[in-house]
Scaffold this motif. Sequence first.
Motif, PDB file in Angstrom:
ATOM      1  N   GLU A 156       0.830  -1.182   0.000  1.00  0.00           N
ATOM      2  CA  GLU A 156       0.000   0.000   0.000  1.00  0.00           C
ATOM      3  C   GLU A 156       0.879   1.252   0.000  1.00  0.00           C
ATOM      4  N   THR A 157       0.377   2.306  -0.590  1.00  0.00           N
ATOM      5  CA  THR A 157       1.150   3.544  -0.697  1.00  0.00           C
ATOM      6  C   THR A 157       0.978   4.346   0.586  1.00  0.00           C
ATOM      7  N   PRO A 158       2.046   4.583   1.350  1.00  0.00           N
ATOM      8  CA  PRO A 158       1.931   5.365   2.594  1.00  0.00           C
ATOM      9  C   PRO A 158       1.704   6.817   2.274  1.00  0.00           C
ATOM     10  N   PRO A 159       1.169   7.543   3.224  1.00  0.00           N
ATOM     11  CA  PRO A 159       0.958   8.979   2.988  1.00  0.00           C
ATOM     12  C   PRO A 159       2.293   9.672   2.804  1.00  0.00           C
ATOM     13  N   VAL A 160       2.317  10.530   1.836  1.00  0.00           N
ATOM     14  CA  VAL A 160       3.554  11.240   1.515  1.00  0.00           C
ATOM     15  C   VAL A 160       3.731  12.387   2.491  1.00  0.00           C
ATOM     16  N   GLU A 161       4.930  12.412   3.060  1.00  0.00           N
ATOM     17  CA  GLU A 161       5.211  13.499   3.981  1.00  0.00           C
ATOM     18  C   GLU A 161       5.254  14.818   3.224  1.00  0.00           C
ATOM     19  N   LYS A 162       4.959  15.828   3.951  1.00  0.00           N
ATOM     20  CA  LYS A 162       4.965  17.153   3.342  1.00  0.00           C
ATOM     21  C   LYS A 162       6.407  17.555   3.043  1.00  0.00           C
ATOM     22  N   SER A 163       6.641  17.903   1.849  1.00  0.00           N
ATOM     23  CA  SER A 163       7.989  18.251   1.429  1.00  0.00           C
ATOM     24  C   SER A 163       8.054  19.733   1.093  1.00  0.00           C
ATOM     25  N   LYS A 164       9.252  20.182   1.094  1.00  0.00           N
ATOM     26  CA  LYS A 164       9.443  21.594   0.788  1.00  0.00           C
ATOM     27  C   LYS A 164       9.270  21.885  -0.704  1.00  0.00           C
ATOM     28  N   GLY A 165       9.607  20.879  -1.527  1.00  0.00           N
ATOM     29  CA  GLY A 165       9.526  21.104  -2.973  1.00  0.00           C
ATOM     30  C   GLY A 165       8.102  20.984  -3.496  1.00  0.00           C
ATOM     31  N   PRO A 166       7.903  21.241  -4.761  1.00  0.00           N
ATOM     32  CA  PRO A 166       6.553  21.107  -5.362  1.00  0.00           C
ATOM     33  C   PRO A 166       6.119  19.653  -5.418  1.00  0.00           C
ATOM     34  N   VAL A 167       4.825  19.427  -5.285  1.00  0.00           N
ATOM     35  CA  VAL A 167       4.233  18.083  -5.310  1.00  0.00           C
ATOM     36  C   VAL A 167       3.475  17.934  -6.626  1.00  0.00           C
ATOM     37  N   SER A 168       3.648  16.765  -7.236  1.00  0.00           N
ATOM     38  CA  SER A 168       2.994  16.538  -8.527  1.00  0.00           C
ATOM     39  C   SER A 168       1.508  16.256  -8.324  1.00  0.00           C
ATOM     40  N   LEU A 169       0.773  16.438  -9.368  1.00  0.00           N
ATOM     41  CA  LEU A 169      -0.664  16.183  -9.329  1.00  0.00           C
ATOM     42  C   LEU A 169      -0.950  14.708  -9.091  1.00  0.00           C
ATOM     43  N   LEU A 170      -0.102  13.835  -9.593  1.00  0.00           N
ATOM     44  CA  LEU A 170      -0.289  12.402  -9.396  1.00  0.00           C
ATOM     45  C   LEU A 170      -0.145  12.033  -7.927  1.00  0.00           C
ATOM     46  N   SER A 171       0.850  12.619  -7.259  1.00  0.00           N
ATOM     47  CA  SER A 171       1.042  12.320  -5.828  1.00  0.00           C
ATOM     48  C   SER A 171      -0.131  12.812  -4.992  1.00  0.00           C
ATOM     49  N   LEU A 172      -0.598  14.014  -5.267  1.00  0.00           N
ATOM     50  CA  LEU A 172      -1.740  14.534  -4.526  1.00  0.00           C
ATOM     51  C   LEU A 172      -2.955  13.659  -4.714  1.00  0.00           C
ATOM     52  N   TRP A 173      -3.199  13.259  -5.931  1.00  0.00           N
ATOM     53  CA  TRP A 173      -4.383  12.429  -6.193  1.00  0.00           C
ATOM     54  C   TRP A 173      -4.259  11.043  -5.541  1.00  0.00           C
ATOM     55  N   SER A 174      -3.081  10.460  -5.596  1.00  0.00           N
ATOM     56  CA  SER A 174      -2.877   9.131  -4.979  1.00  0.00           C
ATOM     57  C   SER A 174      -3.066   9.208  -3.463  1.00  0.00           C
ATOM     58  N   ASN A 175      -2.554  10.237  -2.805  1.00  0.00           N
ATOM     59  CA  ASN A 175      -2.714  10.374  -1.352  1.00  0.00           C
ATOM     60  C   ASN A 175      -4.176  10.523  -0.978  1.00  0.00           C
ATOM     61  N   ARG A 176      -4.884  11.280  -1.751  1.00  0.00           N
ATOM     62  CA  ARG A 176      -6.299  11.493  -1.451  1.00  0.00           C
ATOM     63  C   ARG A 176      -7.083  10.191  -1.583  1.00  0.00           C
ATOM     64  N   ILE A 177      -6.820   9.438  -2.581  1.00  0.00           N
ATOM     65  CA  ILE A 177      -7.524   8.164  -2.792  1.00  0.00           C
ATOM     66  C   ILE A 177      -7.190   7.185  -1.683  1.00  0.00           C
ATOM     67  N   ASN A 178      -5.919   7.077  -1.311  1.00  0.00           N
ATOM     68  CA  ASN A 178      -5.514   6.132  -0.255  1.00  0.00           C
ATOM     69  C   ASN A 178      -6.154   6.489   1.080  1.00  0.00           C
ATOM     70  N   THR A 179      -6.227   7.788   1.387  1.00  0.00           N
ATOM     71  CA  THR A 179      -6.840   8.218   2.655  1.00  0.00           C
ATOM     72  C   THR A 179      -8.330   7.891   2.693  1.00  0.00           C
ATOM     73  N   ALA A 180      -9.014   8.156   1.608  1.00  0.00           N
ATOM     74  CA  ALA A 180     -10.449   7.860   1.556  1.00  0.00           C
ATOM     75  C   ALA A 180     -10.710   6.369   1.663  1.00  0.00           C
ATOM     76  N   ASN A 181      -9.891   5.546   1.035  1.00  0.00           N
ATOM     77  CA  ASN A 181     -10.098   4.087   1.092  1.00  0.00           C
ATOM     78  C   ASN A 181      -9.819   3.531   2.482  1.00  0.00           C
ATOM     79  N   SER A 182      -8.849   4.109   3.182  1.00  0.00           N
ATOM     80  CA  SER A 182      -8.530   3.598   4.534  1.00  0.00           C
ATOM     81  C   SER A 182      -9.669   3.871   5.520  1.00  0.00           C
ATOM     82  N   ARG A 183     -10.410   4.922   5.325  1.00  0.00           N
ATOM     83  CA  ARG A 183     -11.537   5.221   6.208  1.00  0.00           C
ATOM     84  C   ARG A 183     -12.707   4.282   5.957  1.00  0.00           C
ATOM     85  N   LYS A 184     -12.908   3.888   4.800  1.00  0.00           N
ATOM     86  CA  LYS A 184     -14.032   3.011   4.474  1.00  0.00           C
ATOM     87  C   LYS A 184     -13.746   1.551   4.809  1.00  0.00           C
ATOM     88  N   HIS A 185     -12.497   1.179   5.036  1.00  0.00           N
ATOM     89  CA  HIS A 185     -12.114  -0.227   5.212  1.00  0.00           C
ATOM     90  C   HIS A 185     -12.299  -0.653   6.676  1.00  0.00           C
TER      91      HIS A 185
END
Length: 637
Positions: A571-600
């Motif tokens: 499973e993809t762990p939540p990405v720590e907040k980084s100082k650099g820019p975050v890609s749209l793919l990373s933001l979307w993946s984190n959001r999906i993983n968080t939502a799925n963990s709540r429903k499980h």
Amino acid sequence: MKIFSESHKTVFVVDHCPYMAESCRQHVEFDMLVKNRTQGIIPLAPISKSLWTCSVESSMEYCRIMYDIFPFKKLVNFIVSDSGAHVLNSWAQEDQSLQELMAALAAVGPPNPRADPECCSILHGLVAAVETLCKITEYQHEARTLLMENAERVGNRGRIICITNAKSDSHVRMLEDCVQETIHEHNKLAANSDHLMQIQRCELVLIHTYPVGEDSLVSDRPKKELSPVLTSEVHSVRAGRHLATKLNILVQQHFDLASTTITNIPMKEEQHANTSANYDVELLHHKDAHVDFLKSGDTHLGGSSREGPFKETITLKWCTPRTNNIVFSSISELHYCTGAYRISPVDVNSRPSSCLTNFLLNDPRYKIDGSLEIPLERAKDQLEKHTRYWPMIISQTTIFNMQAVVPLASVIVKESLTEEDVLNCQKTIYNLVDMERKNDPLPISTVGTRGKGPKRDEQYRIMWNELETLVRAHINNSEKHQRVLECLMACRSKPPEEEERKKRGRKREDKEDKSEKAVKDYEQEKSWQDSERLKGILERGKEELAETEIIKDSPDSPEPPNKKPLVEIDETPPVEKSKGPVSLLSLWSNRINTANSRKHQEFAGRLNSVNNRAELYQHLKEENGMETTENGKASRQ
């Protein structure tokens, strides 16, 4: 042996005695305006030609057909016989034309009916004919020169056509004996001369012509061999159109000609311009043109020709092309060409023949000209001109993909240009310059290249170079081709302000390309950084899990608190907040993983597990007096 056939030399001997001035008695209506004749005007009486006129016209038609189909190596010598022999021309090629013969006949004039017939004889002309056959032609001299010491291997044959008014069959035999004796005598003279040749074979064709309505005093006789050197045949023919028909048949027999009739030719009527009728035109040509037709097994000929049932003709139906441009005509209209043959109309003065001849000569689709080259050599020459510059595949050319270049490319291959052709070529070049000024796109092939292909400025440079190569390939054809090249080079040398404008345009295009490249490089770099950051997070998760496993298995290590196990490695762990820019793919993946963990809903065994391990079959162990220790090891009570 280099054999020259009897058709190489033909001597016409025409009787010019007083009796040839007699009327042929075949009347010709002179006054044709019958319907519009004014009342009280007496109509003109019909006229008739003399035997001399009929003989001259018929012999000229014979020569015309021969010259049309065989302009070289078939020679005619014309002799007029009265009180002496008058030789009107020689074997030289410059004397072989209808104009020369008709001018000489006009100088002779018609026979004098009041002249003394006892002083006139056809024998003078026959003796002169034999003497003329012994003379060497230019072609025989050329052949003898090539053979040098074997010059005697060159043959000498000929034909004498005598048109006269004989008195009887015995008179005809006397003429034949005279010719035979003369040949024998002149062969003796030629044997001892370097400028004469012995006659090896001679055909004598005697034509007895007489007025229409009279009985013939001479009988027809087929070809008969009088000696190893001489053969003779006799034709008794009425004057007028009958004599012309006989000479027409003889010319076909003597030169191996055949007849083809073009049928259903649409022509407008002279009196009614809005209406048209279909006509037939008969053409003569060498018989080899019908070889393929006869080989096909089709023995049905078109029918009898206009001369009657003695000669057959093959019909050829007229088909009007549906387009005026042969380049864009339908392929179904084009047929394979099996040969090229010279033609001559049978009735050259008729209106249908004249219309057909003018149509073929003036229409560019029918390349009928007076050149005397071998058709195959002419075709090779045309092929060489059209392929001096010839790209092998369509993707290797620009100008041949452009409709705007067609006016120049279609005429530059010609051997000579007209002023109109030069103007059209210059207009084409100016149009290309205007296209470049407007920055119009060109049909540049991008096969095998990456990106958008060459720039617009480079496209026009390629086009101009290719066009210059095409024009230079034909620059030696004529002076007008040089003018086309000069116009092209003048248009290629742009003024300074034009070059400056082009340079500014190239700089602007370079800047745009650099900015586009920078944006693409930034996006690729950012994507790579995001993927590397995610990869590092996963590696750290694996290391922490490995450390936990080592501490758990140690006997001295304290038991870790019972807490919710870590997320699976997959499973993809939540990405720590980084100082650099975050890609749209990373933001979307984190959001999906968080939502799925709540429903499980977590697995009960995992919630009660120790060190992420759950004990199985606990109820069986309790029944056997076993219990689980705190450290997870069973012991008996």
